[in-house]
Design a protein around this motif. Structure first.
Motif, PDB file in Angstrom:
ATOM      1  N   LEU A   5       0.859  -1.181   0.000  1.00 36.06           N
ATOM      2  CA  LEU A   5       0.000   0.000   0.000  1.00 36.06           C
ATOM      3  C   LEU A   5       0.895   1.230   0.000  1.00 36.06           C
ATOM      4  CD1 LEU A   5      -2.835   1.319   0.290  1.00 36.06           C
ATOM      5  CD2 LEU A   5      -2.456   1.262   2.764  1.00 36.06           C
ATOM      6  N   LEU A   6       0.803   2.044  -1.045  1.00 36.91           N
ATOM      7  CA  LEU A   6       1.683   3.192  -1.203  1.00 36.91           C
ATOM      8  C   LEU A   6       0.932   4.498  -0.980  1.00 36.91           C
ATOM      9  CD1 LEU A   6       3.656   2.181  -4.432  1.00 36.91           C
ATOM     10  CD2 LEU A   6       4.044   1.481  -2.058  1.00 36.91           C
ATOM     11  N   GLY A   7       1.504   5.347  -0.138  1.00 35.39           N
ATOM     12  CA  GLY A   7       0.980   6.684   0.079  1.00 35.39           C
ATOM     13  C   GLY A   7       1.965   7.733  -0.391  1.00 35.39           C
ATOM     14  N   PRO A 293      -7.168  14.890 -17.144  1.00 31.23           N
ATOM     15  CA  PRO A 293      -6.770  13.766 -16.276  1.00 31.23           C
ATOM     16  C   PRO A 293      -7.954  13.207 -15.492  1.00 31.23           C
ATOM     17  CG  PRO A 293      -5.242  15.615 -16.056  1.00 31.23           C
ATOM     18  CD  PRO A 293      -6.397  16.119 -16.850  1.00 31.23           C
ATOM     19  N   LEU A 294      -7.996  11.884 -15.383  1.00 32.99           N
ATOM     20  CA  LEU A 294      -9.036  11.221 -14.600  1.00 32.99           C
ATOM     21  C   LEU A 294      -8.454  10.920 -13.225  1.00 32.99           C
ATOM     22  CD1 LEU A 294     -11.308   8.244 -15.810  1.00 32.99           C
ATOM     23  CD2 LEU A 294     -10.786   8.761 -13.427  1.00 32.99           C
ATOM     24  N   ILE A 295      -8.624  11.861 -12.328  1.00 31.69           N
ATOM     25  CA  ILE A 295      -8.153  11.689 -10.956  1.00 31.69           C
ATOM     26  C   ILE A 295      -9.259  12.097  -9.999  1.00 31.69           C
ATOM     27  CG2 ILE A 295      -5.741  12.088 -11.570  1.00 31.69           C
ATOM     28  CD1 ILE A 295      -5.981  14.884 -10.353  1.00 31.69           C
ATOM     29  N   ILE A 296      -9.234  11.528  -8.812  1.00 27.51           N
ATOM     30  CA  ILE A 296     -10.098  11.964  -7.731  1.00 27.51           C
ATOM     31  C   ILE A 296      -9.296  12.993  -6.942  1.00 27.51           C
ATOM     32  CG2 ILE A 296     -11.357  11.297  -5.661  1.00 27.51           C
ATOM     33  CD1 ILE A 296     -12.599  10.182  -8.187  1.00 27.51           C
ATOM     34  N   PRO A 297      -9.653  14.278  -7.042  1.00 22.51           N
ATOM     35  CA  PRO A 297      -8.859  15.310  -6.368  1.00 22.51           C
ATOM     36  C   PRO A 297      -8.913  15.146  -4.847  1.00 22.51           C
ATOM     37  CG  PRO A 297     -10.363  16.270  -7.994  1.00 22.51           C
ATOM     38  CD  PRO A 297     -10.768  14.847  -7.808  1.00 22.51           C
ATOM     39  N   PRO A 298      -7.994  15.786  -4.151  1.00 23.05           N
ATOM     40  CA  PRO A 298      -7.959  15.657  -2.688  1.00 23.05           C
ATOM     41  C   PRO A 298      -9.007  16.546  -2.025  1.00 23.05           C
ATOM     42  CG  PRO A 298      -6.221  17.122  -3.405  1.00 23.05           C
ATOM     43  CD  PRO A 298      -6.882  16.618  -4.655  1.00 23.05           C
ATOM     44  N   VAL A 299     -10.270  16.194  -2.219  1.00 19.67           N
ATOM     45  CA  VAL A 299     -11.369  16.943  -1.628  1.00 19.67           C
ATOM     46  C   VAL A 299     -12.023  16.097  -0.546  1.00 19.67           C
ATOM     47  CG1 VAL A 299     -11.812  18.366  -3.656  1.00 19.67           C
ATOM     48  CG2 VAL A 299     -12.897  16.137  -3.480  1.00 19.67           C
ATOM     49  N   ARG A 300     -12.776  16.739   0.336  1.00 14.53           N
ATOM     50  CA  ARG A 300     -13.370  16.018   1.465  1.00 14.53           C
ATOM     51  C   ARG A 300     -14.416  15.015   0.992  1.00 14.53           C
ATOM     52  NH1 ARG A 300     -13.214  21.401   3.384  1.00 14.53           N
ATOM     53  NH2 ARG A 300     -11.548  21.721   4.921  1.00 14.53           N
ATOM     54  N   HIS A 301     -15.237  15.432   0.038  1.00 16.53           N
ATOM     55  CA  HIS A 301     -16.313  14.571  -0.448  1.00 16.53           C
ATOM     56  C   HIS A 301     -15.948  14.093  -1.853  1.00 16.53           C
ATOM     57  CE1 HIS A 301     -18.544  15.916   3.024  1.00 16.53           C
ATOM     58  NE2 HIS A 301     -18.380  17.161   2.657  1.00 16.53           N
ATOM     59  N   LYS A 302     -15.342  12.947  -1.925  1.00 20.89           N
ATOM     60  CA  LYS A 302     -14.798  12.455  -3.184  1.00 20.89           C
ATOM     61  C   LYS A 302     -15.909  11.880  -4.063  1.00 20.89           C
ATOM     62  CE  LYS A 302     -10.208  11.686  -1.288  1.00 20.89           C
ATOM     63  NZ  LYS A 302     -10.464  12.443  -0.051  1.00 20.89           N
ATOM     64  N   THR A 303     -15.987  12.374  -5.300  1.00 24.18           N
ATOM     65  CA  THR A 303     -17.087  12.031  -6.200  1.00 24.18           C
ATOM     66  C   THR A 303     -16.720  10.836  -7.071  1.00 24.18           C
ATOM     67  OG1 THR A 303     -16.265  13.726  -7.727  1.00 24.18           O
ATOM     68  CG2 THR A 303     -18.038  14.365  -6.220  1.00 24.18           C
ATOM     69  N   TYR A 304     -16.526   9.684  -6.433  1.00 20.67           N
ATOM     70  CA  TYR A 304     -16.225   8.473  -7.198  1.00 20.67           C
ATOM     71  C   TYR A 304     -17.344   8.151  -8.183  1.00 20.67           C
ATOM     72  CZ  TYR A 304     -12.837   7.676  -3.394  1.00 20.67           C
ATOM     73  OH  TYR A 304     -11.809   7.793  -2.486  1.00 20.67           O
ATOM     74  N   GLY A 305     -18.590   8.425  -7.782  1.00 28.28           N
ATOM     75  CA  GLY A 305     -19.734   8.034  -8.597  1.00 28.28           C
ATOM     76  C   GLY A 305     -19.835   8.749  -9.918  1.00 28.28           C
ATOM     77  N   SER A 334      -0.502   7.638   5.683  1.00 28.83           N
ATOM     78  CA  SER A 334      -0.789   8.054   7.060  1.00 28.83           C
ATOM     79  C   SER A 334      -2.247   7.905   7.456  1.00 28.83           C
ATOM     80  CB  SER A 334      -0.369   9.518   7.251  1.00 28.83           C
ATOM     81  OG  SER A 334      -1.096  10.357   6.368  1.00 28.83           O
ATOM     82  N   PHE A 335      -3.089   7.340   6.572  1.00 29.74           N
ATOM     83  CA  PHE A 335      -4.520   7.239   6.846  1.00 29.74           C
ATOM     84  C   PHE A 335      -5.084   8.601   7.270  1.00 29.74           C
ATOM     85  CE2 PHE A 335      -3.303   2.831   7.048  1.00 29.74           C
ATOM     86  CZ  PHE A 335      -4.408   2.158   6.555  1.00 29.74           C
ATOM     87  N   PRO A 336      -5.088   9.578   6.339  1.00 30.16           N
ATOM     88  CA  PRO A 336      -5.603  10.910   6.691  1.00 30.16           C
ATOM     89  C   PRO A 336      -7.022  10.823   7.245  1.00 30.16           C
ATOM     90  CG  PRO A 336      -4.593  10.921   4.510  1.00 30.16           C
ATOM     91  CD  PRO A 336      -4.666   9.494   4.929  1.00 30.16           C
ATOM     92  N   VAL A 369      -0.060   5.467  12.651  1.00 32.84           N
ATOM     93  CA  VAL A 369      -0.493   4.385  11.761  1.00 32.84           C
ATOM     94  C   VAL A 369      -0.419   3.043  12.496  1.00 32.84           C
ATOM     95  CG1 VAL A 369      -0.070   3.205   9.575  1.00 32.84           C
ATOM     96  CG2 VAL A 369       0.251   5.681   9.740  1.00 32.84           C
ATOM     97  N   ALA A 370       0.654   2.833  13.250  1.00 24.04           N
ATOM     98  CA  ALA A 370       0.788   1.589  14.014  1.00 24.04           C
ATOM     99  C   ALA A 370      -0.338   1.462  15.041  1.00 24.04           C
ATOM    100  CB  ALA A 370       2.147   1.543  14.702  1.00 24.04           C
ATOM    101  N   GLU A 371      -0.658   2.577  15.680  1.00 20.11           N
ATOM    102  CA  GLU A 371      -1.748   2.558  16.659  1.00 20.11           C
ATOM    103  C   GLU A 371      -3.079   2.223  16.005  1.00 20.11           C
ATOM    104  OE1 GLU A 371      -3.414   6.290  18.505  1.00 20.11           O
ATOM    105  OE2 GLU A 371      -2.410   5.420  20.256  1.00 20.11           O
ATOM    106  N   LYS A 372      -3.295   2.734  14.799  1.00 15.53           N
ATOM    107  CA  LYS A 372      -4.532   2.419  14.079  1.00 15.53           C
ATOM    108  C   LYS A 372      -4.625   0.925  13.789  1.00 15.53           C
ATOM    109  CE  LYS A 372      -6.658   5.047  11.134  1.00 15.53           C
ATOM    110  NZ  LYS A 372      -8.081   4.814  11.512  1.00 15.53           N
TER     111      LYS A 372
END
Length: 403
Positions: A5-7, A293-305, A334-336, A369-372
């Motif tokens: 898993l790459l971040g 570009p077909l990307i999901i921008p870094p927004v709070r409500h991601k519009t995958y649909g 980091s699991f934002p 991350v380890a704690e999560k």
């Protein structure tokens, strides 16, 4: 079976860019942009973004953008303004926010393309060499560092390697995706937020006020850019030469032989482009449907649909891989707290398991991350390996994977 898993920390490992820059983070995006030659290129659009900020009352938009502003918060704000303007029917407010939103997508892709436009990433080649045919790489990154490393080190190809079949692949012209050769085996690359080399048509509002794409294909249709060694048709003929495979200049190739969306009864599409002396005209062809570009921008409500079932299929495949993996290696992710989907992905996958995987975390600040993994995902201490370090070509990944 292994899953990597790459971040963002994995992308930061790339130090081979001829620009001398590394991939930006949320707070230094525009500072990184300023250090790239494209920041002075008049074809690289910023007017809509600056206009949006001026309309908002920001006295010096350029200084505001370079004040350590969180680019993810800005993009989320612009998306919310665009959607609110659509609901209220304010055409000028919609125009400013719509244009700013799209320009940010292009700026994200352009900065990444400039930085990755160099030799193949050695850290990512190190990952590729450790992958077997049943292994997978999951990534939330948009860059193509892993794509290119896989294409160099394995039999992986864009035709089948993304877990979804592209509608078309650009390699000095558009072609159909080929079938995987009989007996050929290669790892999978699952890009959960899209990719700079994935292309689609522009978004536009339909008669009901929904944001839709300007092509008439299924919204989940994927086009992939692979390579270009000669000029191609693009917006206003603004082709930029000199890019390595999986990277392109600011404007990607137009989509050819792809039907455009009809305007609807009683409506017409109007496209205008102001010609100004400080912005030279492009000389490449202009035919086809303009792409982005077909990307999901870094927004709070991601519009995958908005892209049909494309991302639902990819996230389902990622869940299946995590549910079956013997070893999960997390590099620089980091699991934002705003990425609730990634948290749910791991919860669903781990709840399906009858055994506990070995989890390896590689990060310069791995504590949260380890704690999560311990508290939220239930991974016991004896199955958890935590490495406080930076990912780089000097890091011995093979040793990390030994029992």
């Amino acid at each position: 079976m292994k899953v990597f898993l790459l971040g963002a920390g994995a992308s930061k490992s790339y130090g081979g860019s001829p620009t001398g820059q590394r991939m930006p983070i949320a707070h230094d995006f525009f500072q990184t942009f300023d250090r790239l030659d494209i920041s002075a290129n008049p074809w690289v659009l910023q007017e809509g973004l600056l206009g949006y900020l001026l309309e908002k009352g920001v006295p010096d938009p350029g200084e505001h953008l370079r004040s350590g502003l969180d680019i993810e918060a800005l993009h989320s704000e612009i998306e919310a303004a665009r959607d609110e303007a659509m609901r209220t029917g304010d055409p000028m407010a919609w125009y400013y926010s719509y244009r700013a939103y799209n320009e940010l997508v292009f700026l994200f892709a352009s900065v990444i393309n400039e930085i990755q436009n160099g030799p193949v990433s050695e850290p990512h080649r190190g990952i590729a060499r450790l992958l077997g045919p049943d292994d997978a790489v999951l990534t939330f990154n948009w860059d193509t560092l892993m794509d290119r490393a896989l294409a160099t080190e394995t039999s992986w190809r864009v035709d089948w390697g993304y877990g979804v079949t592209p509608h078309g692949i650009f390699g000095d012209g558009w072609r159909l995706a080929g079938d995987r050769p009989s007996g050929s085996q290669s790892p999978s690359l699952i890009k959960l937020h899209g990719s700079t080399n994935w292309l689609t048509a522009y978004p536009t509002p339909d008669e009901s006020g929904r944001i839709v794409l300007t092509h008439e294909l299924d919204p989940g249709t994927l086009h992939v850019f692979e390579t270009a060694t000669e000029p191609y048709a693009c917006y206003a003929g603004r082709h930029m030469p000199g890019y390595e495979p999986f990277a392109y200049g600011y404007y990607p190739p137009n989509l050819l032989d792809v039907p455009g969306r009809a305007a609807g009864e009683g409506r017409v599409f109007v496209r205008t482009r102001m010609q100004v002396p400080w912005k030279p005209e492009g000389t490449a062809p202009r035919d086809g449907l303009v792409s982005m570009p077909l990307i999901i921008p870094p927004v709070r409500h991601k519009t995958y649909g908005m892209f049909g079932g494309l991302f639902a299929d990819l996230w389902r495949e990622a869940e299946d891989r995590l549910a079956a993996a013997d070893t999960i290696v997390v590099i620089g992710y980091s699991f934002p707290r705003t990425d609730l989907q990634s948290n749910d992905l791991f919860l669903r996958a781990l709840m399906r398991r009858s055994s506990m995987p070995r989890v390896i975390i590689l990060d310069p600040a791995p504590e949260r991350v380890a704690e999560k993994f311990r508290l939220d995902f239930g991974i016991s201490g004896d199955r958890l390996t935590v490495i406080r370090d930076y990912f780089s070509e000097r890091f011995d990944l093979a040793a990390l994977l030994r029992p």
